[in-house]
Design a protein around this motif. Structure first.
Motif, PDB file in Angstrom:
ATOM      1  N   TYR A   1      28.565  60.143  34.441  1.00 45.89           N
ATOM      2  CA  TYR A   1      28.828  58.686  34.067  1.00 45.89           C
ATOM      3  C   TYR A   1      29.443  58.287  35.321  1.00 45.89           C
ATOM      4  O   TYR A   1      29.278  56.862  35.817  1.00 45.89           O
ATOM      5  N   GLU A   2      30.248  58.856  35.849  1.00 46.95           N
ATOM      6  CA  GLU A   2      31.381  58.380  36.974  1.00 46.95           C
ATOM      7  C   GLU A   2      30.725  58.162  38.272  1.00 46.95           C
ATOM      8  O   GLU A   2      30.487  57.376  39.009  1.00 46.95           O
ATOM      9  N   ILE A   3      29.618  59.214  38.554  1.00 47.54           N
ATOM     10  CA  ILE A   3      28.758  59.056  39.435  1.00 47.54           C
ATOM     11  C   ILE A   3      27.920  58.199  39.614  1.00 47.54           C
ATOM     12  O   ILE A   3      27.745  57.503  40.702  1.00 47.54           O
ATOM     13  N   THR A   4      27.394  57.972  38.457  1.00 45.59           N
ATOM     14  CA  THR A   4      26.436  56.958  38.161  1.00 45.59           C
ATOM     15  C   THR A   4      27.004  55.385  38.764  1.00 45.59           C
ATOM     16  O   THR A   4      26.363  54.671  39.204  1.00 45.59           O
ATOM     17  N   ARG A   5      28.373  55.287  38.135  1.00 48.48           N
ATOM     18  CA  ARG A   5      28.925  54.084  38.381  1.00 48.48           C
ATOM     19  C   ARG A   5      29.512  54.042  39.614  1.00 48.48           C
ATOM     20  O   ARG A   5      29.238  52.914  40.469  1.00 48.48           O
ATOM     21  N   LYS A   6      29.746  55.091  40.466  1.00 45.50           N
ATOM     22  CA  LYS A   6      30.325  54.783  41.944  1.00 45.50           C
ATOM     23  C   LYS A   6      28.847  54.618  42.738  1.00 45.50           C
ATOM     24  O   LYS A   6      28.850  53.650  43.831  1.00 45.50           O
ATOM     25  N   VAL A   7      27.873  55.388  42.568  1.00 44.86           N
ATOM     26  CA  VAL A   7      26.761  55.356  43.273  1.00 44.86           C
ATOM     27  C   VAL A   7      26.107  54.051  43.000  1.00 44.86           C
ATOM     28  O   VAL A   7      25.624  53.362  44.145  1.00 44.86           O
ATOM     29  N   SER A   8      25.837  53.591  41.827  1.00 46.10           N
ATOM     30  CA  SER A   8      25.321  52.295  41.632  1.00 46.10           C
ATOM     31  C   SER A   8      25.997  51.124  42.105  1.00 46.10           C
ATOM     32  O   SER A   8      25.288  50.002  42.737  1.00 46.10           O
ATOM     33  N   SER A   9      27.331  51.175  42.031  1.00 48.55           N
ATOM     34  CA  SER A   9      27.990  49.927  42.756  1.00 48.55           C
ATOM     35  C   SER A   9      27.901  49.960  44.260  1.00 48.55           C
ATOM     36  O   SER A   9      27.968  48.914  44.858  1.00 48.55           O
ATOM     37  N   ARG A  10      27.693  51.086  44.870  1.00 45.04           N
ATOM     38  CA  ARG A  10      27.528  50.939  46.357  1.00 45.04           C
ATOM     39  C   ARG A  10      26.254  50.907  46.991  1.00 45.04           C
ATOM     40  O   ARG A  10      25.764  50.315  47.715  1.00 45.04           O
ATOM     41  N   CYS A  11      25.279  51.343  45.946  1.00 46.71           N
ATOM     42  CA  CYS A  11      23.901  51.377  46.412  1.00 46.71           C
ATOM     43  C   CYS A  11      22.741  50.170  45.706  1.00 46.71           C
ATOM     44  O   CYS A  11      21.742  49.967  46.381  1.00 46.71           O
TER      45      CYS A  11
ATOM     46  N   LYS B   1      26.906  47.303  32.514  1.00 42.46           N
ATOM     47  CA  LYS B   1      27.323  48.450  33.441  1.00 42.46           C
ATOM     48  C   LYS B   1      27.743  49.495  32.515  1.00 42.46           C
ATOM     49  O   LYS B   1      27.324  50.720  33.014  1.00 42.46           O
ATOM     50  N   VAL B   2      28.390  49.508  31.366  1.00 43.44           N
ATOM     51  CA  VAL B   2      28.542  50.544  30.712  1.00 43.44           C
ATOM     52  C   VAL B   2      27.301  51.320  29.979  1.00 43.44           C
ATOM     53  O   VAL B   2      27.156  52.535  30.153  1.00 43.44           O
ATOM     54  N   GLU B   3      26.414  50.384  29.784  1.00 44.54           N
ATOM     55  CA  GLU B   3      24.964  50.905  29.364  1.00 44.54           C
ATOM     56  C   GLU B   3      24.138  51.523  30.579  1.00 44.54           C
ATOM     57  O   GLU B   3      23.604  52.785  30.135  1.00 44.54           O
ATOM     58  N   TRP B   4      24.412  50.865  31.414  1.00 44.55           N
ATOM     59  CA  TRP B   4      23.661  51.490  32.721  1.00 44.55           C
ATOM     60  C   TRP B   4      24.361  52.953  33.325  1.00 44.55           C
ATOM     61  O   TRP B   4      23.599  53.888  33.489  1.00 44.55           O
ATOM     62  N   ASN B   5      25.521  52.859  33.089  1.00 46.29           N
ATOM     63  CA  ASN B   5      26.165  54.455  33.391  1.00 46.29           C
ATOM     64  C   ASN B   5      25.739  55.198  32.418  1.00 46.29           C
ATOM     65  O   ASN B   5      25.740  56.560  32.316  1.00 46.29           O
ATOM     66  N   ASN B   6      25.899  54.856  30.814  1.00 46.41           N
ATOM     67  CA  ASN B   6      25.520  55.726  29.859  1.00 46.41           C
ATOM     68  C   ASN B   6      24.070  56.217  30.279  1.00 46.41           C
ATOM     69  O   ASN B   6      23.869  57.301  29.655  1.00 46.41           O
ATOM     70  N   ARG B   7      23.198  55.319  30.475  1.00 47.05           N
ATOM     71  CA  ARG B   7      21.828  55.617  30.684  1.00 47.05           C
ATOM     72  C   ARG B   7      21.532  56.862  32.104  1.00 47.05           C
ATOM     73  O   ARG B   7      20.811  57.625  31.949  1.00 47.05           O
ATOM     74  N   GLY B   8      22.675  56.740  32.721  1.00 51.41           N
ATOM     75  CA  GLY B   8      22.661  57.815  33.709  1.00 51.41           C
ATOM     76  C   GLY B   8      22.633  59.073  33.081  1.00 51.41           C
ATOM     77  O   GLY B   8      22.188  60.200  33.624  1.00 51.41           O
ATOM     78  N   PHE B   9      23.877  59.445  32.383  1.00 50.05           N
ATOM     79  CA  PHE B   9      23.914  60.762  31.964  1.00 50.05           C
ATOM     80  C   PHE B   9      22.973  61.203  30.683  1.00 50.05           C
ATOM     81  O   PHE B   9      22.634  62.507  30.423  1.00 50.05           O
ATOM     82  N   SER B  10      22.450  60.078  30.239  1.00 48.01           N
ATOM     83  CA  SER B  10      21.273  60.418  29.223  1.00 48.01           C
ATOM     84  C   SER B  10      20.094  61.125  29.927  1.00 48.01           C
ATOM     85  O   SER B  10      19.366  61.894  29.679  1.00 48.01           O
ATOM     86  N   THR B  11      19.785  60.326  31.142  1.00 50.72           N
ATOM     87  CA  THR B  11      18.634  60.766  31.941  1.00 50.72           C
ATOM     88  C   THR B  11      18.826  62.309  32.710  1.00 50.72           C
ATOM     89  O   THR B  11      17.946  63.123  32.470  1.00 50.72           O
TER      90      THR B  11
ATOM     91  N   SER C   1      23.686  70.339  24.795  1.00 51.74           N
ATOM     92  CA  SER C   1      23.085  69.010  23.919  1.00 51.74           C
ATOM     93  C   SER C   1      23.996  68.705  22.938  1.00 51.74           C
ATOM     94  O   SER C   1      24.015  67.507  22.773  1.00 51.74           O
ATOM     95  N   LEU C   2      24.550  69.764  22.086  1.00 51.25           N
ATOM     96  CA  LEU C   2      25.575  69.027  21.227  1.00 51.25           C
ATOM     97  C   LEU C   2      26.862  68.391  22.050  1.00 51.25           C
ATOM     98  O   LEU C   2      27.175  67.214  21.586  1.00 51.25           O
ATOM     99  N   GLY C   3      27.279  68.734  22.925  1.00 50.98           N
ATOM    100  CA  GLY C   3      28.129  67.922  23.705  1.00 50.98           C
ATOM    101  C   GLY C   3      27.757  66.623  24.119  1.00 50.98           C
ATOM    102  O   GLY C   3      28.379  65.563  24.044  1.00 50.98           O
ATOM    103  N   TYR C   4      26.392  66.707  24.722  1.00 52.24           N
ATOM    104  CA  TYR C   4      25.752  65.140  24.819  1.00 52.24           C
ATOM    105  C   TYR C   4      25.608  64.382  23.791  1.00 52.24           C
ATOM    106  O   TYR C   4      26.093  63.462  23.998  1.00 52.24           O
ATOM    107  N   PHE C   5      24.998  64.857  22.803  1.00 50.76           N
ATOM    108  CA  PHE C   5      24.757  64.046  21.499  1.00 50.76           C
ATOM    109  C   PHE C   5      26.213  63.577  21.062  1.00 50.76           C
ATOM    110  O   PHE C   5      26.318  62.184  20.631  1.00 50.76           O
ATOM    111  N   LEU C   6      27.317  64.205  21.000  1.00 48.11           N
ATOM    112  CA  LEU C   6      28.614  63.893  20.424  1.00 48.11           C
ATOM    113  C   LEU C   6      29.134  62.889  21.374  1.00 48.11           C
ATOM    114  O   LEU C   6      29.704  61.818  20.865  1.00 48.11           O
ATOM    115  N   THR C   7      29.063  62.947  22.606  1.00 48.34           N
ATOM    116  CA  THR C   7      29.628  61.904  23.671  1.00 48.34           C
ATOM    117  C   THR C   7      28.896  60.601  23.566  1.00 48.34           C
ATOM    118  O   THR C   7      29.324  59.445  23.533  1.00 48.34           O
TER     119      THR C   7
END
Length: 264
Positions: free
Chosen positions: A28-38, A50-60, A104-110
């Protein structure tokens, strides 16, 4: 149901679940930082976008990992190869399948926590149902050690998630008229058809030919193996119809635009 919570599981299960949660936070944090710069379009998004953008980063990221591990365990490794092992396939598992289920459980919980926190901005009731069924099925398989092969097959369907997310990214970035949007839509349609429709037909066919093994599962597990994939399959068909209609609509607009261009 007998739970095999031995010394290895006492470390592996909590560690893998925690790893899944941490994975989501880090990506999530990597997606936020990379996206804001690139990506220039990212900085012009609303806070919720932006929240959904970052959320979809770790979803992917989770989707790619889950699909790769599932593909390896089911098709490449010998864990579920009936010509190699004598034990029934419904009882087979490995430390890697346990680990993948924990992650996967950790991902779905988050993801579920974020969906509930921002509800319904990140997803409606269908997402709650999907995540609830997923966590239930994965958790039951992890605790019982049963039906890992079927859970892995279903996890492989996450391979379509990157296409879904890319479609959303292109949409909010104002790229709906780009060639990439069209090609991604076609890939999403084909991928969904193969991974979430045809694959489920194979899963149910496999269950049919191994029904004597499926019946050997404890009562709750037996009915869950039948009910959960069926419910997910129905949702997949509903979403597939939406994808199909969206693809037809996009191609029709593109064809009309092309014809108008030729006329001009």
């Amino acid at each position: 149901m007998d739970v095999n919570f031995g010394p290895q599981e006492q470390v592996l299960w909590p560690a893998s679940i925690l790893a899944g949660v941490l994975m989501c936070g880090v990506v999530y944090e990597i997606t936020r930082k990379v996206s804001s710069r690139c990506f220039k379009s990212y900085n012009g998004l609303s806070h919720m976008q932006k929240v959904e953008w970052n959320n979809r980063g770790f979803s992917t990221f989770h989707a790619l990992v889950a699909a790769a591990v599932s593909f390896y365990l089911v098709l490449i490794s010998d864990v579920f190869n009936e010509n190699v092992h004598n034990g029934i396939i419904i009882d087979r598992k490995s430390w890697l399948s346990d680990s993948m289920f924990g992650v996967s459980l950790g991902y779905f919980l988050t993801d579920l926590a974020m969906i509930l926190w921002y509800f319904p901005s990140l997803g409606g009731k269908e997402y709650l149902l999907h995540h609830g069924l997923s966590m239930y099925a994965i958790g039951l398989a992890l605790l019982s050690g049963k039906a890992h092969v079927y859970i892995l097959m279903v996890l492989f369907t996450e391979v379509t998630t990157p296409f879904v997310n890319l479609r959303w990214y292109l949409d909010v970035a104002g790229q709906k008229t780009s060639n990439l949007y069209v090609y991604n839509g076609l890939a999403l349609f084909a991928g969904w058809l193969i991974a979430r429709i045809i694959l489920f037909v194979y899963i149910f066919t496999h269950m049919y030919f191994h029904f004597d093994q499926v019946k050997s599962i404890f009562t709750l597990g037996f009915y869950s193996v039948l009910a959960v994939p069926s419910a997910v399959a129905v949702m997949n068909v509903i979403w597939f119809l939406k994808i199909f209609r969206g693809m037809v609509k996009t191609l029709s607009k593109r064809k009309k635009h092309s014809e108008n261009g030729k006329t001009d």
